[in-house]
Design a protein around this motif. Structure first.
Motif, PDB file in Angstrom:
ATOM      1  N   THR A  50       0.628  -0.889   0.291  1.00  0.00           N
ATOM      2  CA  THR A  50       0.575   0.104  -0.082  1.00  0.00           C
ATOM      3  C   THR A  50       0.636   1.361  -0.104  1.00  0.00           C
ATOM      4  N   ILE A  51       2.322   1.455   0.815  1.00  0.00           N
ATOM      5  CA  ILE A  51       2.758   2.216   1.059  1.00  0.00           C
ATOM      6  C   ILE A  51       3.456   2.519  -0.634  1.00  0.00           C
ATOM      7  N   ASP A  52       3.900   2.081  -1.531  1.00  0.00           N
ATOM      8  CA  ASP A  52       3.756   1.806  -2.058  1.00  0.00           C
ATOM      9  C   ASP A  52       3.367   2.414  -3.523  1.00  0.00           C
ATOM     10  N   LEU A  53       2.168   2.196  -3.450  1.00  0.00           N
ATOM     11  CA  LEU A  53       0.505   2.420  -4.575  1.00  0.00           C
ATOM     12  C   LEU A  53       0.716   3.987  -4.355  1.00  0.00           C
ATOM     13  N   VAL A  54       0.377   4.414  -2.944  1.00  0.00           N
ATOM     14  CA  VAL A  54       0.252   5.432  -2.516  1.00  0.00           C
ATOM     15  C   VAL A  54       1.954   6.591  -2.820  1.00  0.00           C
ATOM     16  N   MET A  55       2.604   6.083  -2.590  1.00  0.00           N
ATOM     17  CA  MET A  55       4.544   6.784  -3.362  1.00  0.00           C
ATOM     18  C   MET A  55       3.862   7.272  -4.631  1.00  0.00           C
ATOM     19  N   LYS A  56       3.726   5.682  -5.929  1.00  0.00           N
ATOM     20  CA  LYS A  56       3.940   6.001  -6.960  1.00  0.00           C
ATOM     21  C   LYS A  56       2.360   7.102  -7.551  1.00  0.00           C
ATOM     22  N   LEU A  57       2.106   7.048  -6.656  1.00  0.00           N
ATOM     23  CA  LEU A  57       0.713   7.310  -7.651  1.00  0.00           C
ATOM     24  C   LEU A  57      -0.099   9.449  -6.758  1.00  0.00           C
ATOM     25  N   LYS A  58       0.900   8.917  -5.561  1.00  0.00           N
ATOM     26  CA  LYS A  58      -0.004  10.302  -5.582  1.00  0.00           C
ATOM     27  C   LYS A  58       1.950  10.804  -5.555  1.00  0.00           C
ATOM     28  N   GLY A  59       2.590  10.256  -6.180  1.00  0.00           N
ATOM     29  CA  GLY A  59       4.074  11.377  -5.810  1.00  0.00           C
ATOM     30  C   GLY A  59       3.987  11.638  -4.306  1.00  0.00           C
ATOM     31  N   TYR A  60       4.250  11.413  -3.449  1.00  0.00           N
ATOM     32  CA  TYR A  60       4.208  11.793  -1.680  1.00  0.00           C
ATOM     33  C   TYR A  60       5.557  10.427  -1.512  1.00  0.00           C
ATOM     34  N   GLY A  61       6.538  10.843  -0.672  1.00  0.00           N
ATOM     35  CA  GLY A  61       7.765  10.343  -0.245  1.00  0.00           C
ATOM     36  C   GLY A  61       6.824   9.289   0.681  1.00  0.00           C
ATOM     37  N   PHE A  62       7.955   8.166   1.586  1.00  0.00           N
ATOM     38  CA  PHE A  62       7.720   7.381   2.224  1.00  0.00           C
ATOM     39  C   PHE A  62       7.067   7.792   3.502  1.00  0.00           C
ATOM     40  N   ARG A  63       7.301   9.064   4.096  1.00  0.00           N
ATOM     41  CA  ARG A  63       7.192   9.407   5.607  1.00  0.00           C
ATOM     42  C   ARG A  63       5.068  10.101   5.194  1.00  0.00           C
ATOM     43  N   ASP A  64       4.630  11.433   4.093  1.00  0.00           N
ATOM     44  CA  ASP A  64       3.633  11.854   3.977  1.00  0.00           C
ATOM     45  C   ASP A  64       2.846  10.416   3.147  1.00  0.00           C
ATOM     46  N   SER A  65       3.281   9.151   2.667  1.00  0.00           N
ATOM     47  CA  SER A  65       2.426   8.249   1.955  1.00  0.00           C
ATOM     48  C   SER A  65       1.867   7.700   3.210  1.00  0.00           C
TER      49      SER A  65
END
Length: 98
Positions: A50-65
């Motif tokens: 789930t973290i990978d998907l948020v990082m990729k699609l939202k453009g967030y870093g790990f912490r923000d994801s």
């Protein structure tokens, strides 16, 4: 559901599996394993959590994801005192007729 509703990734149910459009190769060859909540694209070979998907699609870093996912309230929070009280009575006979 995170993938369909919050990340708005095109998705569908096929052959009893939840599939979604891979954000890397744009193919519907990605399936989710409900037991592990992990996904794999069988076209490009990428594994997702789930973290990978948020990082990729939202453009967030790990912490923000992680913070984004933390804001999603999927299960009701039960106070610790309630759980403690419940644990204390487990296994005791139920008093009837009092």
């Amino acid at each position: 559901m995170l993938i369909r509703d919050l990340l708005q990734i095109p998705s569908k149910i096929r052959d009893g599996y939840f599939r979604f459009l891979c954000p890397l190769c744009n193919e519907f060859q990605t399936a989710v394993n409900p037991a592990t909540n992990l996904a794999r694209c069988f076209r490009c070979g990428k594994n997702f959590n789930t973290i990978d998907l948020v990082m990729k699609l939202k453009g967030y870093g790990f912490r923000d994801s992680v913070l984004f996912l933390k804001q999603i309230n999927t299960a009701p929070q039960v106070p610790a005192s309630t759980l403690t009280a419940l644990a204390a009575v487990i296994g005791r006979p139920i008093a009837r007729g009092q």
